[in-house]
Design a protein around this motif. Structure first.
Motif, PDB file in Angstrom:
ATOM      1  N   GLN A   1      83.032  49.117  63.445  1.00  0.00           N
ATOM      2  CA  GLN A   1      83.792  50.061  62.616  1.00  0.00           C
ATOM      3  C   GLN A   1      84.067  51.316  63.458  1.00  0.00           C
ATOM      4  O   GLN A   1      83.131  51.952  63.961  1.00  0.00           O
ATOM      5  CB  GLN A   1      83.004  50.453  61.366  1.00  0.00           C
ATOM      6  CG  GLN A   1      83.847  51.289  60.412  1.00  0.00           C
ATOM      7  CD  GLN A   1      83.133  51.636  59.123  1.00  0.00           C
ATOM      8  OE1 GLN A   1      81.906  51.830  59.118  1.00  0.00           O
ATOM      9  NE2 GLN A   1      83.870  51.704  58.042  1.00  0.00           N
TER      10      GLN A   1
ATOM     11  N   GLU B   1      71.272  54.620  66.216  1.00  0.00           N
ATOM     12  CA  GLU B   1      71.192  55.237  64.891  1.00  0.00           C
ATOM     13  C   GLU B   1      69.839  54.895  64.280  1.00  0.00           C
ATOM     14  O   GLU B   1      69.487  53.726  64.142  1.00  0.00           O
ATOM     15  CB  GLU B   1      72.319  54.732  63.988  1.00  0.00           C
ATOM     16  CG  GLU B   1      73.684  55.135  64.494  1.00  0.00           C
ATOM     17  CD  GLU B   1      74.792  54.891  63.479  1.00  0.00           C
ATOM     18  OE1 GLU B   1      74.511  54.406  62.355  1.00  0.00           O
ATOM     19  OE2 GLU B   1      75.959  55.178  63.811  1.00  0.00           O
TER      20      GLU B   1
ATOM     21  N   GLY C   1      81.309  56.736  55.234  1.00  0.00           N
ATOM     22  CA  GLY C   1      81.795  56.364  53.910  1.00  0.00           C
ATOM     23  C   GLY C   1      82.964  57.197  53.414  1.00  0.00           C
ATOM     24  O   GLY C   1      83.084  57.442  52.214  1.00  0.00           O
TER      25      GLY C   1
HETATM   26  P1  C2E Z   1      74.602  51.974  57.965  1.00  0.00           P
HETATM   27  O1  C2E Z   1      74.074  51.984  59.338  1.00  0.00           O
HETATM   28  O2  C2E Z   1      74.551  53.248  57.214  1.00  0.00           O
HETATM   29  O3  C2E Z   1      76.092  51.431  58.081  1.00  0.00           O
HETATM   30  C1  C2E Z   1      77.173  51.894  57.360  1.00  0.00           C
HETATM   31  C2  C2E Z   1      77.442  51.005  56.189  1.00  0.00           C
HETATM   32  O4  C2E Z   1      78.434  51.648  55.390  1.00  0.00           O
HETATM   33  C3  C2E Z   1      78.038  49.653  56.562  1.00  0.00           C
HETATM   34  O5  C2E Z   1      77.540  48.740  55.604  1.00  0.00           O
HETATM   35  C4  C2E Z   1      79.505  49.879  56.366  1.00  0.00           C
HETATM   36  O6  C2E Z   1      80.215  48.694  56.098  1.00  0.00           O
HETATM   37  C5  C2E Z   1      79.499  50.765  55.157  1.00  0.00           C
HETATM   38  N1  C2E Z   1      80.696  51.572  55.063  1.00  0.00           N
HETATM   39  C6  C2E Z   1      81.453  52.047  56.058  1.00  0.00           C
HETATM   40  N2  C2E Z   1      82.486  52.777  55.596  1.00  0.00           N
HETATM   41  C7  C2E Z   1      82.377  52.775  54.250  1.00  0.00           C
HETATM   42  C8  C2E Z   1      83.140  53.383  53.184  1.00  0.00           C
HETATM   43  O7  C2E Z   1      84.130  54.066  53.402  1.00  0.00           O
HETATM   44  N3  C2E Z   1      82.686  53.178  51.919  1.00  0.00           N
HETATM   45  C9  C2E Z   1      81.590  52.423  51.643  1.00  0.00           C
HETATM   46  N4  C2E Z   1      81.225  52.269  50.377  1.00  0.00           N
HETATM   47  N5  C2E Z   1      80.845  51.852  52.619  1.00  0.00           N
HETATM   48  C10 C2E Z   1      81.229  52.037  53.908  1.00  0.00           C
HETATM   49  P2  C2E Z   1      76.970  47.329  56.025  1.00  0.00           P
HETATM   50  O8  C2E Z   1      77.732  46.771  57.166  1.00  0.00           O
HETATM   51  O9  C2E Z   1      76.857  46.553  54.774  1.00  0.00           O
HETATM   52  O10 C2E Z   1      75.536  47.687  56.570  1.00  0.00           O
HETATM   53  C11 C2E Z   1      74.556  48.177  55.728  1.00  0.00           C
HETATM   54  C12 C2E Z   1      73.361  48.632  56.468  1.00  0.00           C
HETATM   55  O11 C2E Z   1      72.684  47.541  57.091  1.00  0.00           O
HETATM   56  C13 C2E Z   1      73.675  49.597  57.590  1.00  0.00           C
HETATM   57  O12 C2E Z   1      73.861  50.878  57.076  1.00  0.00           O
HETATM   58  C14 C2E Z   1      72.435  49.457  58.424  1.00  0.00           C
HETATM   59  O13 C2E Z   1      71.386  50.225  57.887  1.00  0.00           O
HETATM   60  C15 C2E Z   1      72.065  47.997  58.256  1.00  0.00           C
HETATM   61  N6  C2E Z   1      72.538  47.266  59.434  1.00  0.00           N
HETATM   62  C16 C2E Z   1      73.734  46.699  59.681  1.00  0.00           C
HETATM   63  N7  C2E Z   1      73.747  46.123  60.908  1.00  0.00           N
HETATM   64  C17 C2E Z   1      72.526  46.342  61.457  1.00  0.00           C
HETATM   65  C18 C2E Z   1      71.911  46.014  62.722  1.00  0.00           C
HETATM   66  O14 C2E Z   1      72.502  45.433  63.616  1.00  0.00           O
HETATM   67  N8  C2E Z   1      70.600  46.407  62.909  1.00  0.00           N
HETATM   68  C19 C2E Z   1      69.928  47.090  61.955  1.00  0.00           C
HETATM   69  N9  C2E Z   1      68.651  47.451  62.216  1.00  0.00           N
HETATM   70  N10 C2E Z   1      70.470  47.439  60.777  1.00  0.00           N
HETATM   71  C20 C2E Z   1      71.759  47.066  60.514  1.00  0.00           C
END
Ligand code: C2E
Ligand code: MG
Ligand code: MG
Length: 590
Positions: free
Chosen positions: A349, A454, A542
């Motif tokens: 992203q 992060e 977000g």
């Molecule tokens: P995060 O690191 O806070 O990632 C941002 C999340 O916000 C992502 O969800 C993204 O899709 C979502 N997002 C981005 N822009 C917007 C927006 O405008 N509105 C809304 N409502 N959401 C938005 P995602 O991909 O579902 O990931 C959720 C969480 O899962 C991430 O939060 C992170 O904590 C974890 N995650 C994802 N990939 C990894 C990874 O490779 N390793 C680890 N340790 N955690 C991961």
């Protein structure tokens, strides 16, 4: 004593000034032409400059003009030395920003008089700025920790309030060991309060009345709890109460009963009487947990239980509330095979600089395509991977993939682009993380400055002393660190300051409808200015609409990430997205 730079081409005059200044105990730097003098000023930032007007290479006016154009040297007091014949030109020097001038020949007293006046003005100015900065910092930290609508401490102050209670407990029962080892009979209780059907009030009566009601509710909570603890407004209509230590559970239940009873009376708002029922969930420190975030989560589970039982009551947290795990068992088995079956894909992203509109980098986000379940959200499987330890392998895969991709893009001409990768608590605490990271960076030919990790606050606060050491070690690699989901971990920025990091990522719950939400907008603006005072960059996650973007831009937020700009997409889609190709047209070789 001060460091003073003399720029003078006449050797005799320069040596004379040097002698006088050194006798007074000043440190003296010298240059015999304007060009060398300005370079020396920029390199050494002296406390004061004494400069001749007529000199070879660059005259005194040109030196002053050059230094005035540089933020670092602009404020250095500047005293001209001028021959009598040039005196009429001095207006030009003063207009350029000189502080004083001395006419040659001058006496020792004249020289020292001019220098002392300038130096004492400078030090009183510096003191004034330092005082103002300290005062602003204090005000901002108070604002950031306070909910502007109800004047109660807010979510960001929760950990500080909690730690304050523990410290008082420790002082009341001095002895060795951590607070939870002492007098564990003295329980600190965390009440999570659920207001029933509050959203209906907003729908029916509008925001203004809902705000009046929230104020009345906070007043009633405060009077009911009185001197027994602190009331905190978490977000919207979520409140919590932290009670000071009590020895008997009976004392805790009697406060819970008082709260339920207090909500049986209506709230007279404008011309109406509004009834609001309350459900209370209670968790206890140290019995249920030691961490305030986890205590609050347990209290929330208990509150939902109280609500399910009909509301208007309280429930204590019990381990039995941690159910609903059976479904997770099969998911766990599948997760174990996901890597070898190639079911993972890393999506990207983009992040955007709010002032220039350019892409600054991307966040790598993991996707799991399960053969039967379809796409499984990382919100579901990352905690499971964390719990089972699988995160170590999975996390390494993400790091490896993201760095490999970054190298491909950089080879194709992408510049000024930083890749961010999420690091979970377990990964952060891996013993050989440092070596793993440096190996991945070397293997993929990545400059460490182009990688950002992060981490969430909760990862850091679990064991803060160790975390500070580990962060420092990571930083020696040269990569940058961002605090993710800032604001949800209940820590204030002043608490987080102990950790060496570079960037704050404001959680999307604060960003949502920020332009229309008074308390969130006050919190965000305070966070942005406080972070900037601390030399940190701020990114908002977000961002979903233009109004949110405009608000953030207006308030000096540095970067943004969100659906408004782009969803997380596959590497292929990322390359071909109009944003990326537009921003990097000249750089990206297709
Ligand atoms: P995060 O690191 O806070 O990632 C941002 C999340 O916000 C992502 O969800 C993204 O899709 C979502 N997002 C981005 N822009 C917007 C927006 O405008 N509105 C809304 N409502 N959401 C938005 P995602 O991909 O579902 O990931 C959720 C969480 O899962 C991430 O939060 C992170 O904590 C974890 N995650 C994802 N990939 C990894 C990874 O490779 N390793 C680890 N340790 N955690 C991961
Ligand atoms: Mg993240
Ligand atoms: Mg986040």
């Amino acid at each position: 004593m001060a460091t003073i730079l003399i720029i003078e081409d006449d050797d005799i005059v320069r040596k004379l000034i040097r002698k006088i200044l050194m006798q007074e105990g000043h440190e003296v730097l010298e240059a015999d032409d304007g060009q060398a003098g300005s370079k020396l000023a920029q390199a050494s930032h002296p406390d004061l400059i004494v400069c001749d007007v007529m000199m070879p290479k660059m005259n005194g006016y040109q030196v002053l003009e050059l230094l005035q154009g540089d933020r670092e040297t602009k404020t250095i007091p500047f005293v001209f030395l001028t021959a009598k014949s040039e005196k009429h030109d001095m207006r030009q020097g003063m207009q350029l920003g000189a502080d004083d001038y001395l006419t040659k020949p001058f006496t020792k007293n004249e020289l020292l008089g001019a220098i002392t006046t300038r130096l004492s003005k400078l030090s009183s100015l510096q003191k004034k700025y330092a005082d103002e900065a300290a005062e602003n910092k204090l005000k901002l930290s108070q604002l950031a920790g306070k909910d502007p609508l109800t004047n109660l401490p807010n979510q960001l102050a929760l950990r500080d309030v909690f730690n304050g209670i523990l410290e008082r407990k420790l002082r009341a029962f001095p002895g060795k060991g951590a607070p939870h080892q002492l007098q564990s009979k003295n329980l600190v209780s965390v009440f999570c309060l659920g207001l029933e059907r509050f959203s209906r009030i907003t729908e029916t009566f509008g925001y203004d009345l809902a705000n009046l009601l929230l104020k009345a509710i906070s007043d009633r909570l405060k009077t009911t709890v009185a001197g027994a603890g602190s009331v905190i407004r978490l977000t919207g209509n979520d409140f919590c109460v932290l009670l000071d230590p009590l020895e008997h559970k009976q004392e805790i239940t009697s406060i819970a009963e008082k709260l339920v009873l207090a909500f049986k009376q209506p709230f007279p708002i404008e011309t109406q009487d509004i009834f609001i029922a309350i459900s209370i969930g209670i968790s206890l420190y140290p019995r249920d947990n030691l961490d305030i975030g986890k205590l609050l989560r347990s209290a929330n589970k208990a509150m939902l239980q109280a609500r399910n039982l009909g509301g208007n009551q309280y429930q204590f947290f019990t381990a039995a509330l941690n159910v609903g795990k059976s479904n997770l068992v099969t998911l766990e088995t599948d997760l174990r095979y996901a890597l070898e079956r190639n079911e993972f894909e890393v999506h990207y992203q983009p992040k955007m600089d709010l002032q220039s509109g350019k892409i600054t980098g991307a966040e790598a986000l993991l996707r799991w395509y399960h053969p039967q379940r379809g796409a499984v959200s990382p919100v579901q499987f990352i905690p499971l991977a964390e719990e089972t330890g699988l995160i170590e392998e999975i996390g390494e895969f993400v790091l490896q993939e993201a760095c490999k991709q970054l190298n491909i893009w950089q080879t194709n001409g992408l510049k000024n682009f930083r890749m961010s990768v999420n690091l979970s608590a377990r990964q952060f605490n891996q013993l050989n993380l440092h070596q793993r990271l440096s190996r991945i960076l070397i293997e993929n030919n990545i400059d460490s400055q182009d990688l950002e990790l992060e981490l969430t606050e909760s990862t850091l606060v679990q064991n803060s002393e160790v975390a500070v050491r580990r962060l420092k070690a990571l930083k020696t690699l040269g990569l940058s660190i961002a605090i993710d989901d800032f604001g949800t971990g209940y820590s204030s920025l002043s608490y987080l300051q102990q950790f060496p990091f570079d960037k704050l990522k404001i959680d999307r719950s604060f960003v949502h409808n920020i332009h229309a939400n008074r308390s969130n907008s006050a919190i965000i603006t305070a966070i942005i200015s406080m972070a900037h005072q601390l030399g940190l960059k701020v990114i908002a996650e977000g961002v979903e609409n233009q109004a949110e973007l405009e608000f953030l831009k207006r308030h000096g937020c540095d970067e943004m990430q969100g659906f408004l700009f782009s969803y997380p997409v596959s590497a292929k889609e990322f390359e071909s997205s109009p944003f990326v190709s537009a921003s990097f047209e000249s750089d990206l070789v297709q």
